[in-house]
Each structure stands twice: as C-alpha cells, then as structure tokens.
Enzyme design. Structure first.
Site, PDB file in Angstrom:
ATOM      1  N   HIS A  73     -14.664  -0.657   4.099  1.00 27.88           N
ATOM      2  CA  HIS A  73     -14.631   0.955   4.709  1.00 27.88           C
ATOM      3  C   HIS A  73     -16.013   1.875   4.425  1.00 27.88           C
ATOM      4  O   HIS A  73     -15.979   3.025   4.735  1.00 27.88           O
ATOM      5  CB  HIS A  73     -13.447   1.577   4.134  1.00 27.88           C
ATOM      6  N   SER A 116       0.727  -1.097   0.066  1.00 22.15           N
ATOM      7  CA  SER A 116       0.135  -0.105  -0.249  1.00 22.15           C
ATOM      8  C   SER A 116       0.816   1.207  -0.002  1.00 22.15           C
ATOM      9  O   SER A 116       0.287   2.462  -0.206  1.00 22.15           O
ATOM     10  CB  SER A 116      -0.916  -0.071   1.229  1.00 22.15           C
ATOM     11  N   CYS A 121      -7.574   2.022   1.815  1.00 21.74           N
ATOM     12  CA  CYS A 121      -9.135   1.145   1.355  1.00 21.74           C
ATOM     13  C   CYS A 121      -8.433   0.386   0.027  1.00 21.74           C
ATOM     14  O   CYS A 121      -8.103   1.121  -0.987  1.00 21.74           O
ATOM     15  CB  CYS A 121     -10.172   2.005   1.286  1.00 21.74           C
TER      16      CYS A 121
END
Lengths: 369, 629
Positions: free
Chosen positions: B371, B326, B384
């Site tokens: 989310h 991420s 997310c």
C-alpha cells in the site's frame, strides 16, 4: 305373691342366681365391644346384628349354667370330659379344615370347635378330681391331675390350635394351683418350662408358629409377611396417642391396613380410636371383672366350686393378657380373642357359660341331693 | 372319719385358696401394669413415630406439576409454548366391562384391533388404579364422539396432557434450546421434591439457563388411600404456580432474516443493540429443530445431527471460535493509540511484507504490491497488514493483551446461555503454560492482523464492535429482556446490565479508527464500498478474511487448488447508524472466501432488515404471490 304365677316365680328364681355387679360390668364391656366392632367392621350393621345374636345366645347359656348346682356339675364333669376327649379325637380324624388347621366339626346344622368345650370340661374335671382328695395334694394326685390336663391340651395343639390349647392348659393348671400345690413344685415347673421352651420351639412347633415367635422379636424383619400383622397393629395403637383418633376415625382400621381387625386384633382398633386413656379404662374394667369373679369364687362354699371358680377367673385373665400382649407386640401371635369384644359366637358362648358357672357357684355350697 | 377330716380340711383348704387368690390378684394387677407400660411406650413415648408411620400408610402425596412458562421474542411472538393434548384413558378398577368396551371404542374411534390388543396387554401389567392411555392426541371430533357416549363407558375419561413445542421449528433453535425427559444427571442438580410430578426439564439454551423461572412452583394433592392403594378422598391440595413467561431480546424477524442470509453457508450472524447489550439476533447455521428432542429424539435422527460434518448441534455464534482476521484492526488501532505506540499521523511503509529486524521471515500483506506509505485511516479502510504487523510488533504481547482485553476478548461475554466459549486472547503466560515455550517476537506480529493464536467467538466480535460504536460504553450481551408471572400482569423488564466503561487516555482516540471503518464502506478505496451502495443510513464496518490454512512462505493462496473446508472464512463487523448507533453486527461465513465478497453484503442486508422500514410490496410482487398460491 310369687306363688300366684308360676312363670313369674320361675323367672325371679332364675334371675336371682345372677350376680348383678358382674352382670353390669359385663354389659358395659359388651357394649364397648359392639361399638368397637361397628367401627372395626367399617360400619357393617349386619355384623353387629350377628354379634347381637351371639350376645343373646351367650346370655341364655349363662342363665342356664348359672342354674347348675355344684353337685350336678361334679356328677357330670367326668362324662363331659370323656365326651370332649372323644370328639377331639374325632376332629383329628374327620374334622374340616379352616385357616390351615383342623378345628371344626361339621354337624350339618352347626359347625363348632370341640376344643371350646374343653375350656370348661378340663377345669371341671380337675376340680372334680380334687374335690374328694385330701388337700394339699400329694404327688400322685398332682401327677394324675396333670395327666388329665395334658391329654386334651396335646390333642388341641395337634390340630394345631396353640391359642386354645394354651387356654385349656391354663384352666387345668390353675385348678391345681388353687388346690394348693406347694410353691416348691410351682417353681420347679416354671424352671422346667423355661428349659422346655427352646426344645418346644425347635421340635414341637409348626413353621408358622415358629415364624410368629421369631417375628415377635423383630417385627420389622418381615414387614410384608407375618411381621405385617404386628407392625400394623403397633402402628394402630401407637398412632392413637393419648386420646385416640375418635370413634369411627381410626385410619389403620377404616382403611384396611389392620388385618383381622374385627377378631383377634380388635384391641388395636380400640387403642387407635380411644387412645391410652381409653385403654387404661378398658383394662380397669377387665380388672374389675376379674376381681369380681375371684371374689365370687372365694365366696363359694365347697372345694370343687372354689377351685372351678378360681380357675375360670384366672383363665379369663389369661385371655386378656395373651390377647393384649400379642396385639401390642410383646407376645407371639397366637389365636386368642379379646374376651367378649372380638367378633365370634363360639368364644362368647364359652366365656359367658363360664361366668354363668361362676355366678351359680356363689352360694350353692350344699351337696347335690 | 372322712367327715371329720373333711371339715377340718375344708377350713385349711379355704385358707390356702384365699391366700392363692390374693397372690393371683397381685400378679394380675402387676401383669396389667406391664401391659399398660407397653401401651404407654407405644401411645405416649413413641406416639409421633407411629403417627408418622400411620400417615405414610394412608396418605399419598400426588404432585401436581406447574405449567411451564412460555418464551416470546421481544415483540411477543411465541417461541416456546405448551401444546395441549387430549388423551383417552381408562382406569381398570373403575371399568367393570373393560374388554367389550375396548372393542366398542376401537370401532367408534377407529383404532386398529392389533393396537387394542397391545392396550389390553398394557392394562394387564399396570396397577388397577393407574390410568392407561388408549388414544393420544384426540381430535375435536373424537372428543365429541366419546363425550356423547361417555355414560356408557364408566372408568374411561379424557385427560389433558401438556407438551412443550416450538412453533417456529428450527428458528433460533440453539438459543431457545429444548426440554427433554429428566435424566440421572439432571436429578443431581434439582430439588427432587419440586420435580416429582414433572417429566421434562430444560436441557439447553434459554430453556436450561432460565429453568428456575420457567418451571414454576409445584403443587400437590394429598389423597387418602386404603391398604390396596385405592383413592378414598382428597385431604389437602396445594395448587401449583405456573412458571414465568420469558420475553427475549430477540427480534424474531431479524433472526429469521439472519438465518436466511446464511442459508448457503456454515456460519453465524450476531446483532446486538450496543446501547443495552440486547441480542437482537444470533443466528448459527445450520441449525436444528428443538421439537425433535422434546419426547426423546430417535437414535437415528440424533446420530444424523451428531455426525453431520457441519455440526448443527453447536452454535457457531457463541461456541464457534475463529481467527478474527482483519475485523479487529480498528480495535488494535485504538489499543495502539491508547498505549502511545502510534498516533493518527504516524505512517508506515507498506511494501507488501513485514520483516522483524534481523530476521529474514516475511510476513506478507494480502496485497502483494503493498500500500505504500499508509496512515491509520487508510491502514484500516484498505486493511493494510504491514501497518498492523508493525504496530503489534512494537506494542509487544503484554500491552497488546492488556489493551485488547478491555474489549472483552479474553473471556466469555456472559451471554445467558449455557456453554459459551471464551475464545482466546493469547498472552505470554498462556503460551508458556500451553505450549511450554516462550513468547517469540514473531508471535506478536501475526496477532496484529487477527491471526496466529488469537481466536474469538462471533458474539465477542459483535460485543467489541458495540463498545467501539458506543465509544467505550459496555453493556453485557444478553437474551432475556423481561419476565411476566401471569398473563394479566405487565412484563417486568430486567434492568440493563452495564459493565464499567472502557475509558481511553484520550476520548479522541475513538474517532480516527471509526473514521477508518466508515471509509471501509463509504470511502472511495474502502474494501467493502460495493456492499454499502444505496444504503439509506451511514455506517461503519470492517472486513476480515481468516486463514484456515497456513500458506508456505513462497506460495500464494489460490482457492481453486484447495479443498472447500480449507478456504478462508469470510468475516464482517459493523455498526449502524453512524450517529446514535442502534445495532452492532458480526458475520462469519465459513470457507466463503474474502470478507468483502460475502460477509460484507450479508451484513448490509442484515442491518437493512433491522434499520430500514420494509417498503410495501409493489403491484407486481403482490400479483406474483397470488399466482404462486
């Protein structure tokens, strides 16, 4: 005036035999030789001193030989020759070995090379033989004369000493040449020599002699073996260039790269330090000496003296030619010194004795009586 | 009768003799012309050749090696230096009483008899003019003992040997690299003349990259020698020029800190000054001690390093390739804005998984419950996955590759060390060439969260974060800051190597993703908010968790059930301070789990070490230290 003091009279009489033109040239040559030797020996004063003693001894011998009249020489030639042959045989039987060859005879006080005697004895003998023969010589005379030459030459070659036997043979055959052997004969001898050369190479030579001939044609093939001498010598001469590296500044000799540099290879030292210019001057000096010797010979009044003188003059040239040819790499390495320059007493004495003979022959044409 | 004939003959004989003398004279003259032409050939025509041979005979060119340049960090701390060693040597030719003297020296300098015997053997097989070492690394006392007795030992002398050493040992070992003996492979690439007197050459790291600067210029001594090789005199000398001293961009304190932080992990930490690309620290753990290599590493020590599963010989910082996880979401977001796929306001429903329309495969979010509706800011600070699945799926591989290439992901950063890896930013063409299959839409989904085919090196990550921090200004990462040719000269700083700026269609595109990154650490719901507590500066960061092990569709990741080497990698990227950034970092701790748990706090400490002035030690700490001593 002369009669007042018998010593002065004798002195003047003895010295008057000398040819001062030739003497002067020889002095210059010996002076150059001493200079070169000083450099070749890496400035070894002891060696120069010993060479000076050789000079003096040789000069005295020359003085002595200059006094010997033609008739005396003719009378004694046969005895000297005979004694020389005997000693050569003795050397083969009991001689001491030096540098892999039996050349020396040890007489307790001095050791000497009997083969040196033959350099004079052979031409003396052959000239004596022709002196009362009808010339130009007949075949039988040539045959007998050749026999007189070949016997000692073979004995010397057997020692083995190729250089000396070559010089002795030259001295003998030059007498035959001057005696008037016909050109037809000369050419047939040259042709048969050319045929005999390969035979001699394959059957008549020692291995080391054969190797020397081989390396002559390709010195680089044997850089560390027998080619080394020739290669280093050529480097010394070549690196000298036109004007040379200067006296005492020859790197090849000073730093020990040049072998045998105070004896057989001293010409390379000279060439390195004095260059092409110096070499030409040196050769000119030699040429002058040879011509003067030939002139003296031609002034001799009897056949014996002429033949002997001519032979000695040409033999001196052979010394020069073989030595410079070998050092510059166009002839095989045979032990012939550069005349009157190389270090060594024996050859110096023999050479000066020859010049003494030459000077004495000049105008003493009368029979010994 | 005899007299009559004789008189007549005398004249004829004289004539024959005369003519033969003349002929001989001519032949002699010709022969001497022959000798002279031979001499002409040797002395004039081929003079140069023989002069050359003569020089080769008597001249020995002995190269004198230059002193290698030293390596310092940005503050002048020595990283690679030259250790001076004194060696007692003997030259056989100059030592008349070699054997009894060796025994005496053995007693004086405490050398054991069996070693003396070995030295004797060595002397016997060595050229008589060559020095043989008797005792190395002499102490001051030994030097004093020998010097006092020197006149009694002709032929023996103390020689100075210079050897490379790395005073800090393994610190920054990969980067500094090491020198080693010149081998066959090196000989192909160097000027052999220049290295004749040199035994060692840079083999890796800075030592290798800047070999030409460090080496210097070799000199020589031209000696005159005789036919036996004995030195006669010095003819000519050229003094060598020492190599240049290098000053690196590294701050060795920060480097040491980074290595300490990673002590318990296999991992890497990179810190770059984004203003100019200076690499402030670049740790890769485990690391090795370059001193081991200088004199030839032992076979055993080398195989230990080579066969160690943690692979200490390779630098994870620029040779390790990892899925970025991420950490690249801010860059992907910028790419999405620039390509017009999303805007700040567009939202996506993150329901725990993403599905390509018409396909049943579920691309799951790290948060099973999802989310809900997320916009860009929260998609970053809460990481997310679904938001970015959707973004990269819609962007498509071609635009994705074009946009992300601008952050330097498709090529090596150009760091000045050998063998930097390029990582892999996948493309349609790459997949066709490599896997011989077309690019599927599903492939685009995974790379949106830094998984799938996408691989980066930690230095690429730090570089990319630096570009974000500087809003598009790109400076090439590098380790060499300046050179000094002489101790008395000032340091010559190298010019900053700036790459063309990354210009977005609208400058504002930088801001929302950066706000997302700020919220990662300073926001209430930020994934790494805990690690930013008590920070004396504001910064921006992003966590990452890179999957090593593919998890089946209906299974969940449970670290307890997996082998350690299959655990997720923990990543974090950051830049600080927020305003006027001074440092961009990337950290990876292999198999350490989630990015927020391990890498984020490490990054905080890492940046603190650079940005926060160390407090003077408190009373208690000082007393503690004293007790320890």
């Amino acid at each position: 005036m002369y009669n007042q003091n018998p010593f002065i009279f004798l002195f003047i009489r003895v010295f008057s035999k000398l040819d001062w033109v030739l003497m002067g040239a020889l002095m210059v040559l010996m002076g150059l030789g001493a200079m070169t030797l000083y450099s070749a020996s890496t400035e070894n004063a002891g060696m120069i001193e010993r060479q000076m003693i050789h000079f003096i001894a040789a000069f005295l011998v020359m003085l002595l030989f200059a006094q010997l009249p033609s008739g005396f020489l003719q009378h004694t030639a046969i005895w000297v020759y005979g004694a020389g042959l005997l000693v050569l045989v003795l050397v083969l039987v009991i001689g001491t070995t030096g540098k892999g060859a039996q050349r020396w005879l040890d007489l307790g006080v001095i050791r000497f090379q009997p083969s040196e005697i033959m350099k004079l004895a052979v031409p003396l003998m052959v000239a004596r033989y022709f002196s009362d023969r009808v010339l130009p010589p007949r075949f039988i005379d040539i045959f007998i004369a050749s026999f007189l030459v070949v016997i000692p030459v073979l004995l010397i070659a057997k020692q083995p000493d190729l250089g000396t036997s070559l010089l002795v043979a030259s001295a003998g055959f030059f007498v035959i040449f001057f005696a008037g052997i016909s050109w037809k004969w000369i050419f047939s001898i040259i042709v048969s020599a050319m045929i005999a050369a390969p035979l001699l190479f394959f059957y008549g030579m020692h291995d080391y002699q054969r190797q020397r001939v081989l390396t002559l044609f390709d010195p680089a093939s044997d850089r560390l073996g027998s080619g080394y001498h020739i290669l280093q010598s050529m480097i010394a001469i070549g690196s000298g260039g036109r004007d040379g590296k200067g006296w005492l500044d020859g790197d090849q000799s000073r730093l020990n790269f040049l072998p045998e540099r105070h004896t057989d290879f001293i010409f390379a030292v000279f060439g390195e330090e004095f260059g092409f210019t110096g070499n030409l001057l040196l050769l000119a000096l030699y040429l002058f000496i040879i011509y003067r010797a030939m002139y003296l010979a031609s002034k001799a009044k009897d056949t014996f003296s002429r033949l002997l003188g001519g032979s000695l003059a040409l033999t001196f040239f052979i010394y020069l030619f073989v030595n410079t040819g070998m050092v510059s790499g166009i002839l095989p390495v045979v032990g012939v010194p550069l005349p009157l320059v190389s270090y060594g007493g024996t050859s110096m004495v023999t050479l000066m004795a020859a010049f003494g003979l030459l000077m004495g022959l000049r105008d003493k044409g009368r029979q010994y009586d | 009768m005899a007299i009559g004939r004789s008189i007549k003959d005398q004249r004829a004989e004289k004539e024959v003799f005369r003519s033969r003398i003349v002929i001989s004279g001519i032949i002699i003259a010709l022969a001497l012309v022959g000798i002279s032409s031979r001499l002409l050939f040797l002395q004039i025509v081929n003079h140069d050749y023989y002069l050359q041979l003569s020089k080769e005979n008597y001249q020995r060119r002995i190269p004198t090696p230059p002193v290698r340049g030293q390596i310092f960090d940005r503050n002048g701390v020595l990283l690679a230096g030259n250790h001076i060693e004194y060696v007692l040597e003997v030259i056989k030719d100059e030592a008349p009483d070699l054997n009894p003297q060796l025994d005496k020296l053995g007693l004086m300098l405490d050398i054991e008899p069996h070693i003396i015997d070995k030295i004797r053997k060595k002397i016997r097989i060595t050229n008589r003019y060559q020095p043989v070492a008797i005792k190395k690394d002499l102490t001051d006392i030994e030097i004093a003992i020998f010097s006092a007795n020197r006149p009694r030992f002709p032929g023996f002398k103390i020689a100075l040997k210079i050897e490379r050493y790395y005073p800090l040992g393994s610190v920054a070992g990969h980067l500094i690299g090491y020198v080693g003996r010149i081998d066959k492979k090196d000989l192909k690439n160097i000027d052999k003349e220049e290295y004749k007197g040199t035994s060692h050459i840079g083999k890796s790291g800075i030592e290798k990259t800047y070999e030409s600067l460090l080496h210097g210029k070799s000199g020589y001594q031209l000696h005159e020698v005789d036919s036996g090789g004995k030195h006669i005199k010095l003819l000519e000398e050229k003094v060598p020029t020492a190599g240049q001293d290098l000053f690196l961009t590294l701050d060795i304190n920060l480097q040491t800190k980074a290595e300490d932080l990673l002590r318990d992990y296999n991992g890497a930490a990179v810190a770059i000054d984004p203003n100019n690309g200076e690499v402030l620290a670049m740790a890769s753990m485990p690391v090795f001690d370059p001193n081991l290599f200088v004199n030839g590493i032992s076979h055993k020590a080398y195989s230990e390093l080579r066969d160690n599963p943690s692979r200490p010989l390779y630098s994870r910082a620029y040779q390790g390739v990892y899925p970025p996880g991420s950490t690249i979401k801010p860059m992907v977001a910028i790419a999405g804005l620039n390509a017009g796929i999303v805007d700040e306001k567009s939202s996506v429903y993150g329901g725990g998984y993403f599905q390509i329309p018409g396909n049943r495969h579920r691309y799951r979010c790290w948060k099973k419950s999802g989310h809900g509706f997320v916009r860009m800011n929260r998609a970053i600070y809460q990481s997310c996955d679904v938001y970015f699945y959707d973004l990269s799926y819609r962007m498509g591989i071609d635009r994705f590759n074009t946009e992300l290439s601008k952050f330097g992901f498709s090529e090596p950063t150009g760091l000045d060390v050998p063998h930097e890896k390029s990582g892999l930013l996948p493309s349609r063409g790459w997949k066709e060439a490599r896997h011989n299959t077309q690019w599927y839409p599903g492939d685009s989904v995974n790379i949106g969260i830094g998984q799938g085919y996408w691989n980066v090196t930690p230095v690429q990550l730090a570089h990319a974060v630096g570009i974000v921090a500087m809003r598009g200004r790109r400076a090439k990462p590098h380790l060499l800051r300046g050179v000094r040719s002489n101790r008395d000269n000032p340091i010559d700083l190298l010019p900053i190597h700036l790459l063309p700026d990354l210009v977005l269609n609208d400058d504002s595109y930088w801001e929302e993703p950066i706000r997302g990154m700020v919220n990662v650490v300073h926001g209430e719901g930020g994934t790494a908010r805990r690690s930013a507590q008590g920070a004396e500066y504001r910064y921006a960061g992003k966590t990452g968790t890179a999957q090593v092990f593919g998890i089946a569709q209906n299974k969940t990741y449970n670290a307890k059930n997996l082998k350690k080497e299959l655990h997720d990698h923990s990543l974090f990227v950051a830049f600080a301070p927020l305003k006027d950034p001074k440092i961009a970092v990337s950290i990876i701790a292999e198999n350490a789990g989630g990015g927020s748990k391990v890498a984020a706090p490490l990054a905080r400490e890492f940046m603190d070490a650079y940005l926060v002035e160390p407090l003077p030690p408190s009373e208690e700490e000082t007393q503690d230290k004293k007790k320890k001593r």
